[in-house]
Design a protein around this motif. Structure first.
Motif, PDB file in Angstrom:
ATOM      1  N   THR A   5       1.004  -1.324  -0.214  1.00  0.00           N
ATOM      2  CA  THR A   5       0.025   0.150  -0.059  1.00  0.00           C
ATOM      3  C   THR A   5       1.049   1.321   0.032  1.00  0.00           C
ATOM      4  N   GLY A   6       0.516   2.338  -0.036  1.00  0.00           N
ATOM      5  CA  GLY A   6       0.996   3.207  -0.552  1.00  0.00           C
ATOM      6  C   GLY A   6       1.723   3.999   0.898  1.00  0.00           C
ATOM      7  N   LYS A   7       0.757   3.862   2.363  1.00  0.00           N
ATOM      8  CA  LYS A   7       1.412   3.725   3.480  1.00  0.00           C
ATOM      9  C   LYS A   7       2.656   3.386   3.653  1.00  0.00           C
ATOM     10  N   ALA A   8       2.176   2.277   3.229  1.00  0.00           N
ATOM     11  CA  ALA A   8       3.644   1.128   3.709  1.00  0.00           C
ATOM     12  C   ALA A   8       4.992   1.237   2.840  1.00  0.00           C
ATOM     13  N   LEU A   9       5.340   1.643   1.599  1.00  0.00           N
ATOM     14  CA  LEU A   9       5.767   2.089   0.837  1.00  0.00           C
ATOM     15  C   LEU A   9       6.300   3.761   1.315  1.00  0.00           C
ATOM     16  N   VAL A  10       5.571   4.919   2.082  1.00  0.00           N
ATOM     17  CA  VAL A  10       6.165   5.540   2.772  1.00  0.00           C
ATOM     18  C   VAL A  10       6.660   5.536   3.630  1.00  0.00           C
ATOM     19  N   LEU A  11       6.440   4.339   3.875  1.00  0.00           N
ATOM     20  CA  LEU A  11       6.874   4.060   6.073  1.00  0.00           C
ATOM     21  C   LEU A  11       8.235   3.287   5.225  1.00  0.00           C
ATOM     22  N   ALA A  12       8.606   2.416   4.697  1.00  0.00           N
ATOM     23  CA  ALA A  12       9.932   2.058   4.616  1.00  0.00           C
ATOM     24  C   ALA A  12      10.234   2.862   3.167  1.00  0.00           C
ATOM     25  N   CYS A  13      10.316   3.634   2.819  1.00  0.00           N
ATOM     26  CA  CYS A  13      11.271   4.468   2.117  1.00  0.00           C
ATOM     27  C   CYS A  13      11.898   5.406   3.167  1.00  0.00           C
ATOM     28  N   SER A  14      11.024   5.479   4.300  1.00  0.00           N
ATOM     29  CA  SER A  14      11.523   6.678   5.277  1.00  0.00           C
ATOM     30  C   SER A  14      12.454   6.048   6.185  1.00  0.00           C
ATOM     31  N   ALA A  15      12.367   4.871   6.963  1.00  0.00           N
ATOM     32  CA  ALA A  15      13.092   4.212   7.307  1.00  0.00           C
ATOM     33  C   ALA A  15      14.486   3.848   6.565  1.00  0.00           C
ATOM     34  N   ILE A  16      14.221   3.802   5.202  1.00  0.00           N
ATOM     35  CA  ILE A  16      15.610   3.369   4.427  1.00  0.00           C
ATOM     36  C   ILE A  16      16.243   4.950   4.404  1.00  0.00           C
ATOM     37  N   GLY A  17      15.351   6.036   4.289  1.00  0.00           N
ATOM     38  CA  GLY A  17      15.978   7.332   3.917  1.00  0.00           C
ATOM     39  C   GLY A  17      16.742   7.942   5.734  1.00  0.00           C
ATOM     40  N   ALA A  18      16.012   7.192   6.900  1.00  0.00           N
ATOM     41  CA  ALA A  18      16.360   7.702   7.878  1.00  0.00           C
ATOM     42  C   ALA A  18      17.526   7.096   8.075  1.00  0.00           C
ATOM     43  N   GLY A  19      17.706   6.002   8.042  1.00  0.00           N
ATOM     44  CA  GLY A  19      19.216   5.146   8.111  1.00  0.00           C
ATOM     45  C   GLY A  19      20.230   5.274   6.952  1.00  0.00           C
ATOM     46  N   LEU A  20      19.580   6.617   5.944  1.00  0.00           N
ATOM     47  CA  LEU A  20      21.140   6.892   4.670  1.00  0.00           C
ATOM     48  C   LEU A  20      20.850   8.288   5.736  1.00  0.00           C
ATOM     49  N   ALA A  21      20.423   9.151   6.618  1.00  0.00           N
ATOM     50  CA  ALA A  21      20.913  10.196   6.855  1.00  0.00           C
ATOM     51  C   ALA A  21      21.815  10.389   8.029  1.00  0.00           C
ATOM     52  N   MET A  22      21.705   8.796   8.930  1.00  0.00           N
ATOM     53  CA  MET A  22      22.570   7.922   9.835  1.00  0.00           C
ATOM     54  C   MET A  22      23.732   8.251   9.603  1.00  0.00           C
ATOM     55  N   ILE A  23      24.102   8.414   8.215  1.00  0.00           N
ATOM     56  CA  ILE A  23      25.471   7.636   7.959  1.00  0.00           C
ATOM     57  C   ILE A  23      26.277   9.656   7.912  1.00  0.00           C
ATOM     58  N   ALA A  24      25.048  10.443   8.199  1.00  0.00           N
ATOM     59  CA  ALA A  24      26.360  11.844   8.261  1.00  0.00           C
ATOM     60  C   ALA A  24      27.037  12.059   9.684  1.00  0.00           C
ATOM     61  N   GLY A  25      26.996  11.299  10.153  1.00  0.00           N
ATOM     62  CA  GLY A  25      27.491  11.136  11.687  1.00  0.00           C
ATOM     63  C   GLY A  25      29.407  10.976  11.161  1.00  0.00           C
ATOM     64  N   ILE A  26      28.987   9.877  10.302  1.00  0.00           N
ATOM     65  CA  ILE A  26      29.982   9.321  10.079  1.00  0.00           C
ATOM     66  C   ILE A  26      31.423  10.437   9.948  1.00  0.00           C
ATOM     67  N   GLY A  27      30.887  11.856   8.773  1.00  0.00           N
ATOM     68  CA  GLY A  27      32.024  13.013   8.449  1.00  0.00           C
ATOM     69  C   GLY A  27      32.518  13.802   9.351  1.00  0.00           C
ATOM     70  N   PRO A  28      32.011  13.682  10.906  1.00  0.00           N
ATOM     71  CA  PRO A  28      31.947  14.621  11.765  1.00  0.00           C
ATOM     72  C   PRO A  28      33.063  14.002  12.723  1.00  0.00           C
ATOM     73  N   GLY A  29      32.276  12.708  12.871  1.00  0.00           N
ATOM     74  CA  GLY A  29      33.278  12.034  13.990  1.00  0.00           C
ATOM     75  C   GLY A  29      34.922  11.396  13.135  1.00  0.00           C
ATOM     76  N   ILE A  30      35.112  11.527  11.966  1.00  0.00           N
ATOM     77  CA  ILE A  30      35.963  11.437  11.464  1.00  0.00           C
ATOM     78  C   ILE A  30      37.220  12.824  11.589  1.00  0.00           C
ATOM     79  N   GLY A  31      35.655  13.610  11.516  1.00  0.00           N
ATOM     80  CA  GLY A  31      36.608  15.568  10.874  1.00  0.00           C
ATOM     81  C   GLY A  31      36.916  15.822  12.237  1.00  0.00           C
ATOM     82  N   GLN A  32      36.597  15.323  13.344  1.00  0.00           N
ATOM     83  CA  GLN A  32      36.829  15.681  14.626  1.00  0.00           C
ATOM     84  C   GLN A  32      38.155  15.262  15.356  1.00  0.00           C
ATOM     85  N   GLY A  33      38.070  13.624  14.788  1.00  0.00           N
ATOM     86  CA  GLY A  33      39.060  12.927  15.036  1.00  0.00           C
ATOM     87  C   GLY A  33      40.642  13.645  14.567  1.00  0.00           C
ATOM     88  N   TYR A  34      40.635  13.616  13.159  1.00  0.00           N
ATOM     89  CA  TYR A  34      41.451  13.930  12.516  1.00  0.00           C
ATOM     90  C   TYR A  34      42.068  15.817  13.417  1.00  0.00           C
TER      91      TYR A  34
END
Length: 88
Positions: A5-34
Motif C-alpha cells: 500500500t502507499g502508506k507501507a511504501l512511505v514508511l519503508a522508504c522513510s526507514a531507509i532515508g533515516a538510515g541514510l541520514a545517520m550516515i551523516a554522523g561518520i563525517g563529523p566523527g572523522i573530522g573531529q578525530g583528525y
C-alpha cells in the motif's frame, strides 16, 4: 502476497532515508578525530600557543558536530513525526 500500500511504501522508504541520514554522523566523527590529533600535535610543537589552538579546535568541532545533529534530527522526523504519512 498482498500488494504494497502507499502508506507501507512511505514508511519503508522513510526507514531507509533515516538510515541514510545517520550516515551523516561518520563525517563529523572523522573530522573531529583528525582535528583533535592535529591540535595535540600543534600543542606539542608550541606549548605556549595552547589556548589559541584549543579554542580554535573546539570551535571547529562545534561547527562539525552540527552536521551530525542535523542528520539525527532528519532521521527522527522521518521515523516518528513523518509528515509524508499524513498526506495519504
Amino acid at each position: 502476497m498482498e500488494p504494497i500500500t502507499g502508506k507501507a511504501l512511505v514508511l519503508a522508504c522513510s526507514a531507509i532515508g533515516a538510515g541514510l541520514a545517520m550516515i551523516a554522523g561518520i563525517g563529523p566523527g572523522i573530522g573531529q578525530g583528525y582535528a583533535a590529533g592535529k591540535g595535540a600535535e600543534g600543542v606539542g610543537r608550541q606549548p605556549e600557543a595552547q589556548g589559541d589552538i584549543v579554542r580554535t579546535m573546539l570551535l571547529g568541532a562545534a561547527v562539525a558536530e552540527t552536521t551530525g545533529i542535523y542528520g539525527l534530527v532528519i532521521a527522527l522526523i522521518l521515523l516518528f513525526a513523518n509528515p509524508l504519512v499524513k498526506l495519504l
